[in-house]
Design an enzyme around this catalytic site. Structure first.
Site, PDB file in Angstrom:
ATOM      1  N   TYR A   1      47.759  45.108  47.243  1.00  0.00           N
ATOM      2  CA  TYR A   1      47.546  43.612  46.951  1.00  0.00           C
ATOM      3  C   TYR A   1      46.787  42.947  47.656  1.00  0.00           C
ATOM      4  O   TYR A   1      45.698  42.275  47.401  1.00  0.00           O
ATOM      5  CB  TYR A   1      49.166  42.914  46.897  1.00  0.00           C
ATOM      6  CG  TYR A   1      49.087  41.481  46.459  1.00  0.00           C
ATOM      7  CD1 TYR A   1      48.802  41.261  44.952  1.00  0.00           C
ATOM      8  CD2 TYR A   1      49.239  40.306  47.318  1.00  0.00           C
ATOM      9  CE1 TYR A   1      48.854  39.991  44.507  1.00  0.00           C
ATOM     10  CE2 TYR A   1      49.325  38.977  46.831  1.00  0.00           C
ATOM     11  CZ  TYR A   1      49.124  38.827  45.504  1.00  0.00           C
ATOM     12  OH  TYR A   1      48.788  37.438  44.996  1.00  0.00           O
TER      13      TYR A   1
ATOM     14  N   THR B   1      54.333  43.392  33.455  1.00  0.00           N
ATOM     15  CA  THR B   1      55.608  43.053  34.045  1.00  0.00           C
ATOM     16  C   THR B   1      56.231  41.935  33.257  1.00  0.00           C
ATOM     17  O   THR B   1      57.025  41.269  33.750  1.00  0.00           O
ATOM     18  CB  THR B   1      55.281  42.610  35.630  1.00  0.00           C
ATOM     19  OG1 THR B   1      54.437  41.699  35.557  1.00  0.00           O
ATOM     20  CG2 THR B   1      54.947  43.792  36.343  1.00  0.00           C
TER      21      THR B   1
END
Length: 352
Positions: free
Chosen positions: A178, A68
């Site tokens: 997550y 990312t």
């Protein structure tokens, strides 16, 4: 390339570490997530420590998979800091003895972890296991970046939330890749400390913000900053009544480094600000104070790209960090917002 921090912020972090920073002198640090928001701060702090504070330079091997992020431009300004593109979900080989492992790699933005759920699981589980093995072989101290998300949506009786709270988390919700991966990462740290005497510390950050956040991070403050830059209304998701405390990056980084250096092995630490706990609507009002003008806002449903089951409250109990680490947050919210929005007005485009 846009500046990623205020130089004065880096100097402040180094000053606040004081003589304790000498523990890094002559040592080798393995840092993961090196091009992320926090990773770039760690790199800048180590560079400043080498320039202005340490008797012997600290060597840093900085890793990132770039899933990312983007590769840093040019060669590092400090010859003691080396960047390597590497995926920690696979075993990592590092030259020389390692003294500290700072596992800051992770996909923390809900927008991105919804896009990369398996990679999010992998970096916190497989990556943590591989790095713990490396720490075990080197007898290195190991700091794992967990998250306040591991508490889920806490019972109001447990807000502010202590480290002993076990959490209220869905294993199959839209945030689970997550939340649950961070919980498993902490379990791995506990096992390696308990079974193999690895000196592990788990760090649980609470809503850190500051210069260097990416406009494409899609969390509340970058979203608002991008909208302000473009002259668009601020979009408030859900009811806007959900509450958070917000911690400016100089306070957070000071706490993180104190946990790396001083955290008791086997222990987790909340790092953040305990007050004010404010709603998103109150955050908008604080931003208006920082900017000195009124802002238009729109309350909308959560977009499909953003998970809707966010905790209604998030506020840390910081007594353990104060007692063990001598950690205190010093920046007020208004001070932090002024510094953040000063930076975003110069570095954001308004078109994420």
């Amino acid at each position: 390339m846009a500046a990623t921090h205020h130089d004065s912020d880096i100097a402040e972090i180094v000053r606040r570490l004081g003589d304790r920073a000498q523990d890094f002198a002559g040592k080798h640090v393995l840092l993961t997530g090196a091009v992320g928001f926090l990773g770039r701060y760690f790199t800048a702090v180590f560079q400043e420590l080498n320039r202005a504070a340490l008797k012997k330079p600290v060597s840093v091997t900085a890793l990132d998979s770039l899933i990312t992020g983007t590769r840093p431009d040019g060669a590092p300004a400090d010859k003691h800091i080396r960047f390597i593109e590497a995926d920690v979900t696979k075993p990592v080989a590092v030259d020389g003895k390692v003294d500290y492992v700072i596992h800051a790699a992770g996909i923390a933005s809900p927008f991105h972890y919804r896009r990369y759920p398996l990679e999010t699981l992998g970096v916190a589980i497989d990556g943590t296991r591989h790095l713990l093995e490396l720490a075990r072989a080197n007898r290195a101290r190991f700091a794992f970046f967990s998250s306040s998300e591991i508490y889920g949506d806490p019972d109001p009786a447990h807000v502010p939330t202590m480290e002993s709270y076990r959490g209220y988390v869905s294993s199959m919700g839209p945030r689970a890749c997550y939340d649950e991966s961070k919980r498993v990462g902490e379990t791995l740290c506990h096992i390696y400390h308990d079974s193999f005497d690895v000196e592990t510390t788990c760090i649980r950050p609470f809503n850190v913000f500051g210069p260097g956040m990416r406009e494409t991070d899609y969390r509340v403050l970058p979203n608002f900053a991008s909208a302000i830059k473009a002259g668009r209304p601020l979009r408030v998701y859900g009811t806007g009544k959900q509450t958070r405390t917000y911690c400016y990056v100089t306070d957070a980084m000071t706490g993180f480094l104190l946990a790396v250096l001083k955290g008791l092995p086997g222990q987790p630490y909340n790092i953040g600000c305990a007050q004010p706990e404010i709603s998103v609507h109150q955050l908008v009002e604080a931003i208006e104070r920082a900017l000195g003008r009124k802002l238009e806002r729109q309350v909308i449903e959560h977009p499909d790209s953003y998970p809707s089951d966010e905790p209604q409250r998030r506020c840390p109990d910081l007594r353990k960090a104060a007692e063990h680490l001598d950690y205190r947050a010093e920046r007020t919210l208004d001070e932090g917002l002024k510094r953040f929005f000063d930076w975003t007005q110069r570095n954001f485009t308004g078109t994420p």
